[in-house]
Design a protein around this motif. Structure first.
Motif, PDB file in Angstrom:
ATOM      1  N   GLU A 149       0.897  -0.935   0.062  1.00 58.70           N
ATOM      2  CA  GLU A 149       0.004  -0.143   0.030  1.00 58.70           C
ATOM      3  C   GLU A 149       0.901   1.283   0.148  1.00 58.70           C
ATOM      4  N   ALA A 150       1.940   1.252   0.670  1.00 63.67           N
ATOM      5  CA  ALA A 150       2.807   2.343   0.639  1.00 63.67           C
ATOM      6  C   ALA A 150       3.251   2.731  -0.571  1.00 63.67           C
ATOM      7  N   ASN A 151       3.737   1.638  -1.097  1.00 62.57           N
ATOM      8  CA  ASN A 151       4.799   1.789  -2.604  1.00 62.57           C
ATOM      9  C   ASN A 151       3.396   2.356  -3.540  1.00 62.57           C
ATOM     10  N   SER A 152       2.261   2.006  -3.391  1.00 64.37           N
ATOM     11  CA  SER A 152       1.399   2.478  -4.287  1.00 64.37           C
ATOM     12  C   SER A 152       1.082   3.874  -3.886  1.00 64.37           C
ATOM     13  N   ALA A 153       1.058   4.107  -2.793  1.00 60.48           N
ATOM     14  CA  ALA A 153       0.686   5.561  -2.477  1.00 60.48           C
ATOM     15  C   ALA A 153       2.057   6.473  -2.871  1.00 60.48           C
ATOM     16  N   MET A 154       3.196   5.889  -2.934  1.00 58.59           N
ATOM     17  CA  MET A 154       4.246   6.824  -3.487  1.00 58.59           C
ATOM     18  C   MET A 154       4.233   6.950  -4.922  1.00 58.59           C
ATOM     19  N   GLU A 155       3.909   5.898  -5.645  1.00 64.20           N
ATOM     20  CA  GLU A 155       3.567   6.149  -6.873  1.00 64.20           C
ATOM     21  C   GLU A 155       2.453   7.196  -7.344  1.00 64.20           C
ATOM     22  N   LYS A 156       1.408   7.261  -6.752  1.00 66.64           N
ATOM     23  CA  LYS A 156       0.434   8.092  -6.751  1.00 66.64           C
ATOM     24  C   LYS A 156       0.939   9.712  -6.507  1.00 66.64           C
ATOM     25  N   ALA A 157       1.647   9.922  -5.453  1.00 68.33           N
ATOM     26  CA  ALA A 157       2.264  11.063  -4.968  1.00 68.33           C
ATOM     27  C   ALA A 157       3.215  11.486  -5.951  1.00 68.33           C
ATOM     28  N   ARG A 207       2.010   6.586   8.386  1.00 66.04           N
ATOM     29  CA  ARG A 207       2.219   6.682  10.109  1.00 66.04           C
ATOM     30  C   ARG A 207       1.286   5.680  10.432  1.00 66.04           C
ATOM     31  N   ASP A 208       0.198   5.171   9.948  1.00 65.12           N
ATOM     32  CA  ASP A 208      -0.362   3.923  10.339  1.00 65.12           C
ATOM     33  C   ASP A 208       0.476   2.692  10.311  1.00 65.12           C
ATOM     34  N   ALA A 209       1.253   2.861   9.303  1.00 62.57           N
ATOM     35  CA  ALA A 209       2.264   1.512   9.106  1.00 62.57           C
ATOM     36  C   ALA A 209       3.331   1.643  10.410  1.00 62.57           C
ATOM     37  N   ALA A 210       3.791   2.953  10.691  1.00 65.93           N
ATOM     38  CA  ALA A 210       4.738   3.042  11.690  1.00 65.93           C
ATOM     39  C   ALA A 210       4.132   2.626  13.224  1.00 65.93           C
TER      40      ALA A 210
END
Length: 328
Positions: A165-173, A191-194
């Motif tokens: 999910e984090a990598n997907s969000a990185m691509e969108k950003a 933050r939720d992942a942390a």
């Protein structure tokens, strides 16, 4: 038999039946429950709750709030449209490692030692008030329950794949549209992942700590030692000669060790508790001697739980001698 021999014979009988061999205190199950290291603070005090909920969780929140502050994704008071350097999945790893370092720090190690010290102190008190047969069984039940609790913390560790999910969000950003909004969303996901990773560190550490308590050679030794002391007490009690009743000597003895007076005049005090109170009062007069034997640590009795353990003969003979000196 002279008067003092008579008194010492009666003292030994009372000592064995009202302390080591008594069955008037807590049951083994009740002892196990009272020793429980709980995260709820409902039975065994606030030990683990303070250790994990207050100290550790506060630190994880501090680290997370610092690393994921909105200021990290702002410039000149406005949200940025480019992902800041280092603001990706690696930041979650950084937070997790920082929290792991804290959990391994002397701060937490010191608190854990205090938890174990309080546990040993409870065991010592139960040894005097509930008899050694119940104590040994209670420790064994506590050990099993603690291992089960450690397994429970391990099962709470989350294995969800937040990196996808984090990598997907990185691509969108990193795309061309809605960069600012996507960066804010990325921050929320990271933050939720942390939080999840810090919780995992916390649960693993709690499991390791509880396992170390359950596997403690000190607890195992005390459990076995209690059985040995109980066996010796039985032998000593059976070996005592039968006394011929002497009303005058009995009356004098009862003034020095007024078990009957205590039970008649203090609510909820049975003979075992009365003798315990008298015994502790007499030992309090021998504080220097207790310190010299290392039976008094930081003001607290450590006779059945002293490390290394004294021989059962040393304990029984030594305690009886101190009480006799104090009372007679």
């Amino acid at each position: 038999m002279n008067k003092w021999d008579y008194f010492n014979q009666k003292l030994q009988k009372d000592f064995f039946r009202y302390t080591i061999l008594c069955h008037d205190g807590l049951t083994a199950g009740e002892i196990a429950s009272s020793l429980e290291i709980t995260a709820r603070g409902a039975v065994g005090g606030n030990d683990l709750m303070h250790l994990l909920r207050e100290m550790a969780s506060n630190e994880s929140r501090r680290i997370i709030d610092e690393e994921f502050s909105f200021d990290r994704i702002k410039k000149n008071g406005a949200f940025v449209s480019e992902i800041p350097e280092g603001f990706g999945p690696e930041l979650v790893t950084k937070v997790s490692c920082s929290f792991e370092s804290y959990m391994q720090s002397e701060v937490m190690a010191g608190l854990e030692r205090k938890v174990v010290s309080r546990l040993i102190g409870r065991i010592e008190k139960h040894a005097w008030r509930s008899g050694l047969a119940n104590l040994s069984e209670g420790i064994e039940m506590f050990i099993k329950a603690t291992r089960k609790k450690a397994d429970g913390y391990l099962s709470a560790v989350s294995a969800s794949d937040w990196k996808t999910e984090a990598n997907s969000a990185m691509e969108k950003a990193s795309g061309r549209r809605n960069r600012t909004d996507n960066i804010i969303e990325l921050r929320s996901i990271l933050r939720d992942a942390a939080v999840q990773e810090c919780d995992n560190v916390l649960y693993r550490h709690a499991a390791e700590f509880l396992s170390s308590v359950a596997d403690s050679p000190v607890l195992a030794n005390i459990k076995t030692y209690a059985v040995r002391v109980e066996e010796l007490a039985h032998e000593r009690l059976e070996a005592l000669e039968k006394l011929q009743d002497d009303s005058l000597l009995d009356a004098e003895y009862n003034k020095m060790i007024p078990v009957d007076f205590y039970t008649r005049n203090i609510e909820k005090v049975d003979a075992s508790k009365a003798f315990y109170m008298i015994m502790m009062q007499s030992l309090a007069r021998k504080e220097n001697e207790l310190k010299a034997k290392e039976w008094l640590v930081d003001g607290e009795i450590r006779i059945f739980t002293k490390q290394p353990l004294d021989t059962p003969e040393t304990v029984i003979d030594g305690v009886l001698e101190l009480i006799s000196q104090s009372l007679f």
